[in-house]
Design an enzyme around this catalytic site. Structure first.
Site, PDB file in Angstrom:
ATOM      1  N   HIS A 217       3.090   0.816  -9.172  1.00  0.00           N
ATOM      2  CA  HIS A 217       4.116   1.601  -8.482  1.00  0.00           C
ATOM      3  C   HIS A 217       4.812   2.625  -9.369  1.00  0.00           C
ATOM      4  O   HIS A 217       5.959   2.964  -9.128  1.00  0.00           O
ATOM      5  CB  HIS A 217       5.177   0.665  -7.873  1.00  0.00           C
ATOM      6  CG  HIS A 217       4.642  -0.275  -6.856  1.00  0.00           C
ATOM      7  ND1 HIS A 217       5.395  -1.306  -6.325  1.00  0.00           N
ATOM      8  CD2 HIS A 217       3.431  -0.353  -6.251  1.00  0.00           C
ATOM      9  CE1 HIS A 217       4.664  -1.975  -5.448  1.00  0.00           C
ATOM     10  NE2 HIS A 217       3.468  -1.419  -5.394  1.00  0.00           N
TER      11      HIS A 217
ATOM     12  N   HIS B 250       6.066  -0.154  -1.630  1.00  0.00           N
ATOM     13  CA  HIS B 250       4.880   0.053  -2.437  1.00  0.00           C
ATOM     14  C   HIS B 250       4.502   1.522  -2.260  1.00  0.00           C
ATOM     15  O   HIS B 250       4.884   2.151  -1.281  1.00  0.00           O
ATOM     16  CB  HIS B 250       3.760  -0.871  -1.969  1.00  0.00           C
ATOM     17  CG  HIS B 250       4.138  -2.320  -2.010  1.00  0.00           C
ATOM     18  ND1 HIS B 250       3.477  -3.255  -2.769  1.00  0.00           N
ATOM     19  CD2 HIS B 250       5.123  -3.012  -1.373  1.00  0.00           C
ATOM     20  CE1 HIS B 250       4.040  -4.441  -2.609  1.00  0.00           C
ATOM     21  NE2 HIS B 250       5.044  -4.317  -1.771  1.00  0.00           N
TER      22      HIS B 250
END
Length: 597
Positions: free
Chosen positions: A532, A576
């Site tokens: 991420h 995400h």
């Protein structure tokens, strides 16, 4: 039998994918050429030809990096038959094992992952050799969407409204939602009529077909603990939900499968080159205009020109690396490594990432998408964010590092052997049911950075996320742990015998088990990251001294050069990042079409 099956699949995956990827990465061998790959049978396994269009002299658009954003952008731009598009990818092509969602953990140990490691961390990743965190990034046609855990999570409306209010017009939630919808083909039970989902886009989003009894028990337990059922990609994120996955009929649906494979044969104006390493941008210094890319392919150097634009979609590490190798970046860093300065910008000066903590309980088998089954989005007592914006995500995973008897999961996470031996090995030997919560903090205060150590384009950039340098980040995860434990004590999970795995984390044995200080020690040891990374080419107006690209994703101070990937995301999202990468690619395609039409 299940453990044996997983072991056999892991061995098969190793035979198929453990090919040295070279490229100057520490400890890696020479990059395989196309003939080597064919000899190893990869082309036959994939049942499609390897993508290797010999580069022509020039194209209208040159796109570097074939991840979620790059594949999306290349597919959309090539819809115009008058435009030629060249897509460059450093990795190879997916094979059958990429499509098996269960194999996501094993893919982390293959040549489909760049294999980046962080600089040694003072406050985190103590369970990893030399305190160096594993930083997985996809190196394959499809990018990280081909190796990740397939979780589809767009984020909170306040994320995007915050981008817009910070001087990025066009990026509010109302303005980006149509691009999320454009990319999506949702097959989600009970959400057929939801205005927050579309059913005709390229990217399949569906319910996971296998759900263990633990998944159902956890959803009931979270509700018993006061967390409502929700569609976390709908009106409200807060609550518990079965995971929504980027799969198609139970198989991984990567950016390659969604955007490139269906149109490849029809688009003669789209050329794709795999196993090609972009080494620098071609720039006219007098006009500060990008006019092409230099690359290495099969040991030969090529120059490919762009008549309209060069677009970097190489990800949060490689896009800033290419900018700096080309003289665009911090003046002090470039001077130190002898790269002539073309334009000073704070490239790589900011790096945000979500950190997770692995917390385990007993009482299940790895499910469809690498074991991930449910997500719970929650507020914590110390929260300073708005009441509608989650602070913590609980990712419930069926199984743990013991689920494959130490063959891939622990290695993919880069945990030391001691961690596996002392905490998980006995579970594997007993074949006892167990599950894990990955506890993720959405808005870390810790800020890292990325820089170049030398001007060799085949070496890694130096990456220092500085995890937990802000102590409050640990406290947020601590509160997430406490909520996960509270949920585990609800009747639905107690009825199946759920209990805490009372095995101290190595290095934390001197602290009272389950005390706050014990958990703080555990967090700094069993810390892990999930693809991420953002903000290394941060988006913002020209007046923002931390910004690298404009709201139109043009590199500030440069012409005919954009960055289109998650590196432009200005602050950590409540999500995400895979879904956002597709959205960014879709939106960028519209902006580019508008500029050149």
């Amino acid at each position: 039998m299940e453990n044996l099956l997983l072991l056999l699949m892991s061995v098969l995956l190793g035979l198929l994918l453990k090919i040295p990827n070279g490229n100057g990465d520490p400890g890696r061998g020479r990059a395989p050429d196309l003939e080597e790959l064919r000899r190893l049978g990869i082309g036959n396994v994939v049942n499609v030809p390897l993508y290797s269009d010999a580069p022509l002299g020039s194209y209208d658009f040159v796109v570097v990096g074939a991840g979620a954003a790059g594949c999306t952008l290349a597919a959309r731009l090539s819809e115009n038959p008058q435009w030629s598009v060249f897509l460059i990818e450093a990795g190879g092509v997916e094979n059958i094992m990429h499509q098996v969602p269960l194999m996501a953990p094993s893919l982390q140990t293959t040549a489909s992952n760049w294999g980046y490691l962080s600089q040694p961390q003072r406050h985190a990743c103590r369970g990893m050799p030399d305190n160096r965190c594993s930083l997985p990034r996809g190196k394959v046609l499809g990018g990280t969407s081909s190796i990740n855990y397939m979780i589809y999570n767009r984020g909170n409306r306040r994320d995007f409204d915050g981008w817009a209010s910070a001087g990025n017009p066009g990026w509010s939630y109302a303005e980006v939602l149509p691009y999320f919808l454009r990319s999506e083909s949702a097959q989600l039970q009970g959400l057929e009529q939801s205005p927050y989902h579309n059913h005709s886009g390229p990217l399949s989003v569906e319910d996971v077909r296998y759900r263990s009894r633990l998944a159902h028990a956890h959803v009931r337990a979270a509700q018993e603990a006061g967390h409502p059922r929700t569609d976390y990609n709908g009106e409200s994120q807060l609550g518990v939900s079965y995971v929504q996955a980027t799969t198609l009929k139970g198989r991984r649906h990567s950016a390659f499968r969604a955007y490139i494979e269906p149109i490849r044969k029809q688009r003669r104006n789209l050329h794709i080159l795999t196993l090609a390493r972009a080494t620098r941008l071609l720039i006219d210094e007098a006009t500060k205009s990008a006019y092409g890319v230099e690359l290495l392919h099969q040991g030969r150097r090529h120059r490919v020109r762009a008549r309209k634009e060069v677009i970097l979609s190489a990800g949060a590490f490689n896009s800033p690396q290419l900018l700096m190798l080309s003289g665009i970046g911090p003046a002090d860093n470039l001077k130190a490594i002898g790269v002539p300065l073309v334009h000073a910008l704070p490239v790589g000066k900011r790096l945000y990432d979500h950190m997770t903590f692995c917390w385990g309980g007993r009482n299940t088998f790895l499910s469809s998408i690498g074991g991930v089954e449910t997500l719970t989005f929650l507020k914590v007592p110390r929260a300073r964010t708005p009441s509608t914006q989650p602070d913590i995500e609980l990712v419930q995973v069926a199984g743990s590092l013991a689920s494959d008897e130490g063959t891939a999961l622990a290695k993919g996470a880069n945990f030391r052997q001691e961690i596996y031996d002392k905490m998980y090995k006995e579970l594997a030997l007993r074949q006892q049911d167990h599950f894990t919560f990955l506890i993720m903090h959405f808005a870390p205060a810790s800020v890292g950075r990325l820089w170049l150590h030398n001007r060799n384009p085949l070496e890694w950039p130096r990456i220092d996320p500085k995890y937990f340098s802000a102590p409050e980040d640990v406290e947020y995860l601590l509160e997430g742990i406490k909520e996960a434990i509270r949920i585990s004590k609800m009747p639905a999970l107690q009825s199946i015998g759920a209990r805490l795995l009372e095995r101290p984390v190595p290095g934390c044995e001197s602290l009272a088990f389950a005390s706050d200080d014990y958990w703080r020690c555990s967090i700094r040891t069993l810390s892990y990251t999930l693809h991420h990374q953002v903000a290394t080419c941060r988006m913002g107006p020209a007046s923002d001294p931390t910004a690298v690209v404009s709201p139109q994703l043009r590199v500030h101070g440069m012409r005919r050069l954009r960055v289109v990937d998650t590196s432009i995301i200005p602050v950590p999202p409540t999500a995400h990042t895979n879904a956002a990468a597709f959205m960014i690619g879709e939106k960028a395609a519209d902006m580019i079409r508008s500029d050149w039409s």
